[in-house]
Design a protein around this motif. Structure first.
Motif, short mmCIF file in Angstrom:
data_model
loop_
_atom_site.label_atom_id
_atom_site.label_comp_id
_atom_site.label_asym_id
_atom_site.label_seq_id
_atom_site.Cartn_x
_atom_site.Cartn_y
_atom_site.Cartn_z
N GLY A 55 0.80 -1.21 0.00
CA GLY A 55 0.00 0.00 0.00
C GLY A 55 0.83 1.26 0.00
N ARG A 56 1.15 1.75 -1.16
CA ARG A 56 1.92 2.98 -1.35
C ARG A 56 3.21 2.97 -0.54
N VAL A 57 4.12 2.08 -0.91
CA VAL A 57 5.40 1.94 -0.24
C VAL A 57 6.34 3.04 -0.71
N ARG A 58 6.99 3.69 0.25
CA ARG A 58 8.00 4.72 -0.05
C ARG A 58 9.27 4.35 0.69
N SER A 59 10.40 4.58 0.05
CA SER A 59 11.69 4.26 0.64
C SER A 59 12.60 5.48 0.63
N ILE A 60 13.32 5.66 1.72
CA ILE A 60 14.40 6.64 1.77
C ILE A 60 15.64 5.86 2.15
N ILE A 61 16.55 5.74 1.18
CA ILE A 61 17.75 4.95 1.36
C ILE A 61 18.95 5.88 1.32
N GLN A 62 19.71 5.88 2.39
CA GLN A 62 20.89 6.73 2.47
C GLN A 62 22.05 6.02 1.77
N PRO A 63 22.71 6.70 0.84
CA PRO A 63 23.87 6.08 0.20
C PRO A 63 24.99 5.91 1.22
N SER A 64 25.77 4.84 1.07
CA SER A 64 26.88 4.64 1.98
C SER A 64 27.99 5.63 1.68
N SER A 65 28.86 5.88 2.63
CA SER A 65 29.89 6.90 2.48
C SER A 65 30.90 6.57 1.39
#
Length: 168
Positions: free
Chosen positions: A150-160
Motif C-alpha cells: 500500500g503505497r510503499v515509499r523508501s528513503i535509502i541513504q547512500p553509503s559513504s
C-alpha cells in the motif's frame, strides 16, 4: 561519478517497483522464538472471564525475547479452552522493536499461532539511517522478514564509499 549514477539508477528502479508491488524487507536482527515467555507491563489491567480477554491500558510494554511492542492499549485474546494467548491487538499508536530496527503504526495484530504481526495505518519502518513507509506491513517472525503493501515509499541513504572521487 559513475558509481553515484549507478546507485541513483538502482534506487530509482527499486523505488518504482516498491510503489507498484509492495516490498519485501528484513525485519529484526534475529528470528523470533515464539516459545519464549511473554512479559506484559501496563498501568491497568481489566480481565473479562466471559469472553476470554484481558485489556491492558496505559504505557503497555510487551516483551518476548528480543522483540518489544509498546502501545497505549493492548487487548489479549485467549484461545478458547486452551488457556493460552491466541492473539494480541494493540491500538492507539504502536511501536515494534526487534534488534536495532523499529516500526511504528496506528495498530498491530500479533497472531501467536502463526508468528505473524500485521501493522496497519501509517506504517514507518526504520533500519539504521534508512526508512520505509506504507499502509500495511506484515512481519513474519519465524524468518525475520516483512512484506510492506500500500503505497510503499523508501528513503535509502547512500553509503559513504559512494561519494565522488572514492575508488576511482
Amino acid at each position: 561519478m559513475l558509481k553515484r549514477l549507478l546507485l541513483i539508477s538502482a534506487l530509482c528502479l527499486t523505488g518504482g517497483a516498491a510503489f507498484a508491488q509492495g516490498a519485501n524487507v528484513a525485519f529484526g536482527s534475529v528470528q523470533q522464538d515464539s516459545s519464549l515467555p511473554i512479559e506484559v507491563s501496563a498501568d491497568n489491567l481489566s480481565v473479562n472471564q466471559s469472553d476470554g480477554t484481558a485489556l491492558y491500558t496505559g504505557n503497555v510494554v510487551i516483551g518476548q525475547g528480543e522483540m518489544r511492542l509498546a502501545a497505549p492499549r493492548v487487548l489479549v485474546v485467549y484461545a478458547k479452552g486452551a488457556g493460552q494467548i491466541d492473539r494480541l491487538e494493540a491500538t492507539g499508536g504502536v511501536t515494534l522493536v526487534s534488534g536495532e530496527e523499529a516500526a511504528e503504526a496506528d495498530r498491530a495484530d500479533y497472531n501467536l499461532k502463526d508468528n505473524v504481526v500485521v501493522m496497519i495505518g501509517n506504517v514507518l519502518l526504520t533500519q539504521g539511517d534508512n526508512a520505509l513507509s506504507s499502509d500495511r506491513m506484515t512481519v513474519y517472525l519465524k524468518d525475520g522478514t516483512a512484506q510492506m503493501d500500500g503505497r510503499v515509499r523508501s528513503i535509502i541513504q547512500p553509503s559513504s564509499n559512494t561519494e565522488e572521487g572514492e575508488g576511482q
